[in-house]
Every structure is written in structure tokens, then in C-alpha cells.
Design an enzyme around this catalytic site. Structure first.
Site, PDB file in Angstrom:
ATOM      1  CB  SER A  61      -0.925   0.002   1.224  1.00  0.00           C
ATOM      2  OG  SER A  61      -1.837  -1.063   1.167  1.00  0.00           O
TER       3      SER A  61
ATOM      4  NE  ARG B 262      -2.097   5.232   0.176  1.00  0.00           N
ATOM      5  CZ  ARG B 262      -2.810   4.104   0.133  1.00  0.00           C
ATOM      6  NH1 ARG B 262      -2.220   2.956  -0.188  1.00  0.00           N
ATOM      7  NH2 ARG B 262      -4.114   4.120   0.414  1.00  0.00           N
TER       8      ARG B 262
ATOM      9  CB  SER C 285     -10.610   2.417   4.136  1.00  0.00           C
ATOM     10  OG  SER C 285     -11.253   1.173   4.001  1.00  0.00           O
TER      11      SER C 285
ATOM     12  CG  ASP D 239      -7.617  -5.708   2.680  1.00  0.00           C
ATOM     13  OD1 ASP D 239      -8.626  -6.058   2.039  1.00  0.00           O
ATOM     14  OD2 ASP D 239      -6.776  -4.908   2.229  1.00  0.00           O
TER      15      ASP D 239
ATOM     16  NE  ARG E 110     -10.499 -10.731   0.061  1.00  0.00           N
ATOM     17  CZ  ARG E 110      -9.598  -9.757   0.099  1.00  0.00           C
ATOM     18  NH1 ARG E 110      -9.683  -8.815   1.030  1.00  0.00           N
ATOM     19  NH2 ARG E 110      -8.628  -9.714  -0.791  1.00  0.00           N
TER      20      ARG E 110
ATOM     21  NE  ARG F 212      -5.670  -8.297   1.617  1.00  0.00           N
ATOM     22  CZ  ARG F 212      -4.398  -7.890   1.774  1.00  0.00           C
ATOM     23  NH1 ARG F 212      -3.563  -8.624   2.479  1.00  0.00           N
ATOM     24  NH2 ARG F 212      -3.976  -6.773   1.209  1.00  0.00           N
TER      25      ARG F 212
END
Length: 420
Positions: free
Chosen positions: A23, A27, A191, A306, A337, A382
């Protein structure tokens, strides 16, 4: 189909150096491409998503030199070209949403393409957001590919933040480089820790952005990155969460490379395993996790969706009813998920109940695996890592279908898991 055999793990005991945060890395690569000076990004992990971000910036004219785990920028993106632009974000959700915002820097046609599961995920929020800026967008029924055209003509916009914060991250990174000042009004932002990460990294690169309660963001236009940047990517708490849970249900582990003061939202995995009874301790810069008496827990994962896959496995090993909030955040991931976890956990006798925004897990203390069991990753990195944890205390080996899905974020996961 790639299938991985995971042998029985009687206990967890070892040490792992956690890979760097994808992440932060994505960026940093985006910001590096906008720099007019030299940039060095250190401690990069070669995950698929990081490689995709580098490829996108290079397709926009930037030039990098890769030296082991370092990326050296020698030239930023080119904004002078009038040729049509096409970027391929592979299967990266963050890169797709983040780099779609780069279309605001160009007047010519800007195509956004992807591969695999990302082509089935809605881009409605991105499309609506870019239209706010005056762009015209063609799409495949709100999915990729996107064809973006027209001038960036509006600079006070309103966007929806309820599905993902990733598009807002892209807008925040791009806004300082627009010709006019920008105000972004955000409705129902989820988030928030990820937006804190974005702003934190922008400040490191010398960019200014104003923030009022995560509802209004203001950016001065015509900013630039003129100073040399040397940036080291910290360890990935999302990746670490699986090994944290492995220790909480199976023994003990020492994890290195993580920051105790990280902005990463998934650091709250430590709160979750402590609620479930595990012992957590920092020794200097090393993190020690040790199993204690496991117990059911309640946890709100709305801001850190996540974490659902490892948390579900944690709950499966705790005898009784656990509740995880934030289920609505799971529909637009690499797989749905909630349904995926329900389907796979049923294979080991663990019942998951999916309510409006809660998942209830009826843990049985030790999932029973008395015969060889095959889990599907649903091509979701994941899910692949989470299902691997069911080898802890199993009576027979397990198998993971589409096991190489882990390449997206943590290519060395199986190797690291097998060493502890």
C-alpha cells in the site's frame, strides 16, 4: 491449476522478517512519478501489485532503475505528449482506482485497462468522480476498460467514499499538480486509516493537503516535488496479520520489519488477537506474539476489511460465537469474501452466518481435518493465505488451489509460513 500442498503444522515457533507494505509502495511509486527531482524508494517487495504500479508510471513516461530492493527514479512522467494514453493496472484494485485519477492531468484520451478479477469489479465510483471534474467516460457497463476524455474543468467536486478510499487516494495525490486549487467533498468515507497513510506520504514528498474531519479536502494547485526524496517502505501489516494469527492459534512467533507507530489500519490485528486471548509484546523493534487461552471475540473491521480472512480463521479456532462487523466491505474485493469464507470454512465444519453487516463465526475450538482437504483460493491472495492457517493442528495435509494468488501481495508467504 496451481495447487500447493501444505503439510501438518503441529506448532508455530520461529521468526519472520515481514515484507514491505504494498500500500505504501504503490503510493510512493505514484508520487515518485510526479517528481521533478531524484527519488529513491528502498525496501521494495516484488509483489504483482507493486510491479503493476511501476509499469503504469513507466507507461506515462517515467524512467526507473531497479537495484535489488531499491527503485531509483531518473525521470518523472511526461505531461507534454498529446498521444493517446493507455495504462494496464493488471489485477491491482488500488492501482486501478489510484491511477484512473491521473487522467485529470491529461486532456487527451486516457484508457484504463486491467486483468483478471479487477475486470469484474465495479468502477462506478471512479466514473462518477471523474465526471465531477468534467471528464467524459466510456465503460463496459461500469467496468473496465475505461476510456476517459475531455478537459479537467471543475475543481470543487463531491465523491462517494462508501465503497473504497482508493480513488480518493488518487485524487489527493494528483490534485496538487492541477492548474487550479481543488476542493474534494467526500460522503461516507470508509477506510480512513488508508487516507491518513496517503496524506502522511504526501507530506514526506513535500506536498500540502488540507483535511477537515475526513469530509472536506483542500489542495493548492501548481505544487511540485523539487527536492531529492529518499524513502524506505515499512513492513506490511496486512501481510503480517496472517502470521500474527498463526501464532495466536498455534504457538509463538517473532516478527521483524514492522513499525509500532505505523499509520496502516491493519495494525489493529494486534487488538483483535488480544481480545481473543493472545499475548502481544514489543521487544525493541521486534513484535512477539504468543498463544494463550483462546476465546471468542467481537471486533469491528469496517475500517480494516482486509483483516476479515485471518480474523475468521482466528474465530474458527476459538470455541464459541465470535462476531466481526463490517461485512458490507467485502463484496468488492478479489472475491466476494463473505461468501468465499463461508464456503471454504464449511469444509472444516465451521459455520459462518452472514447478516446485514455482521459475520457470526461459530468456532469449534479446533477445526477437524481428519482427511486431506482442498481449499480454493478463488484466485484471492488473502483467502489463499487464510486457508493455509488451517494446517495448524490438522491431522492430514491440506491443499490450496490457485495457490499462486499470493504473488499479488506476499510472494514468499508459503516459504515464510513453513519456516515457523
Amino acid at each position: 491449476m496451481n495447487v500447493m500442498k501444505i503439510q501438518i503444522k503441529n506448532k508455530i515457533d520461529g521468526e519472520v522478517n515481514i515484507p514491505s507494505s504494498k500500500s505504501y509502495a504503490q503510493r510512493a511509486i505514484a508520487l515518485a512519478g510526479l517528481s521533478q527531482s531524484t527519488v529513491i524508494i528502498r525496501n521494495l517487495t516484488n509483489s504483482d501489485d507493486v510491479i503493476a504500479a511501476q509499469g503504469i508510471i513507466e507507461s506515462l513516461g517515467a524512467r526507473f532503475i531497479r537495484k535489488n530492493g531499491e527503485l531509483h527514479l531518473s525521470k518523472g512522467i511526461s505531461r507534454d505528449s498529446t498521444k493517446e494514453i493507455s495504462i494496464n493496472c493488471k489485477e491491482s484494485g488500488l492501482s486501478t482506482r489510484l491511477f484512473s485519477a491521473f487522467s485529470l492531468l491529461f486532456d487527451q484520451e486516457f484508457q484504463v485497462n486491467g486483468e483478471g478479477s479487477i475486470t469484474q469489479r465495479t468502477m462506478e465510483m471512479v466514473i462518477d468522480g471523474l465526471k465531477e471534474f468534467g471528464k467524459d467516460i466510456q465503460s463496459n457497463d461500469f467496468k473496465l476498460p475505461l476510456i476517459i476524455e475531455g478537459e479537467t474543468s471543475k475543481h470543487e467536486v463531491e465523491i462517494d467514499g462508501s465503497i473504497s478510499s482508493q480513488f480518493l487516494t488518487g485524487l489527493l495525490i494528483v490534485a496538487p499538480f492541477l492548474k487550479a486549487d481543488t476542493q474534494i467533498n467526500v460522503l461516507n468515507l470508509k477506510s480512513k486509516p488508508y487516507i491518513k497513510m496517503t496524506i502522511d506520504l504526501m507530506h514526506h514528498f513535500g506536498l500540502e493537503v488540507g483535511n477537515k474531519d475526513f469530509k472536506i479536502f483542500n489542495s493548492k494547485g501548481n505544487q511540485s516535488i523539487n527536492k531529492p526524496i529518499d524513502y524506505k517502505v515499512e513492513g506490511d501489516w496486512s501481510a503480517a496479520s496472517f502470521l500474527v494469527v498463526a501464532a495466536a492459534i498455534g504457538g509463538k512467533v517473532k516478527l521483524t520489519g514492522l513499525s509500532a507507530n505505523s499509520r496502516q489500519g491493519d495494525k489493529v490485528i494486534l487488538d483483535a488477537v488480544q481480545l481473543a486471548g493472545a499475548n502481544v509484546k514489543w521487544e525493541n523493534e521486534d513484535l512477539l506474539i504468543e498463544k494463550n487461552k483462546l476465546q471468542p471475540f467481537e471486533f469491528d473491521a469496517t475500517e480494516c476489511p482486509d483483516l476479515f480472512p485471518p480474523l475468521v480463521v482466528l474465530a474458527a479456532y476459538a470455541k464459541g460465537k465470535s462476531v466481526i462487523k463490517g461485512l458490507n466491505r467485502l463484496k468488492h474485493k478479489e472475491s466476494d469474501r463473505g461468501l468465499t469464507l463461508q464456503e471454504e470454512c464449511a469444509k472444516v465444519g465451521v459455520k459462518l452466518e452472514l447478516l446485514e453487516d455482521e459475520m457470526i463465526i461459530y468456532g469449534n475450538g479446533q477445526p477437524i481435518i481428519s482427511e486431506e482437504t482442498t481449499f480454493s483460493s478463488h484466485n484471492d491472495h488473502r483467502i489463499a493465505m487464510a486457508m493455509t492457517l488451517f494446517s495448524i493442528g490438522a491431522e492430514k495435509p491440506i491443499f490450496i488451489e490457485n495457490a499462486n494468488a499470493i504473488e499479488k501481495s506476499y510472494p514468499d508467504f508459503y516459504k515464510d509460513f513453513l519456516t515457523i
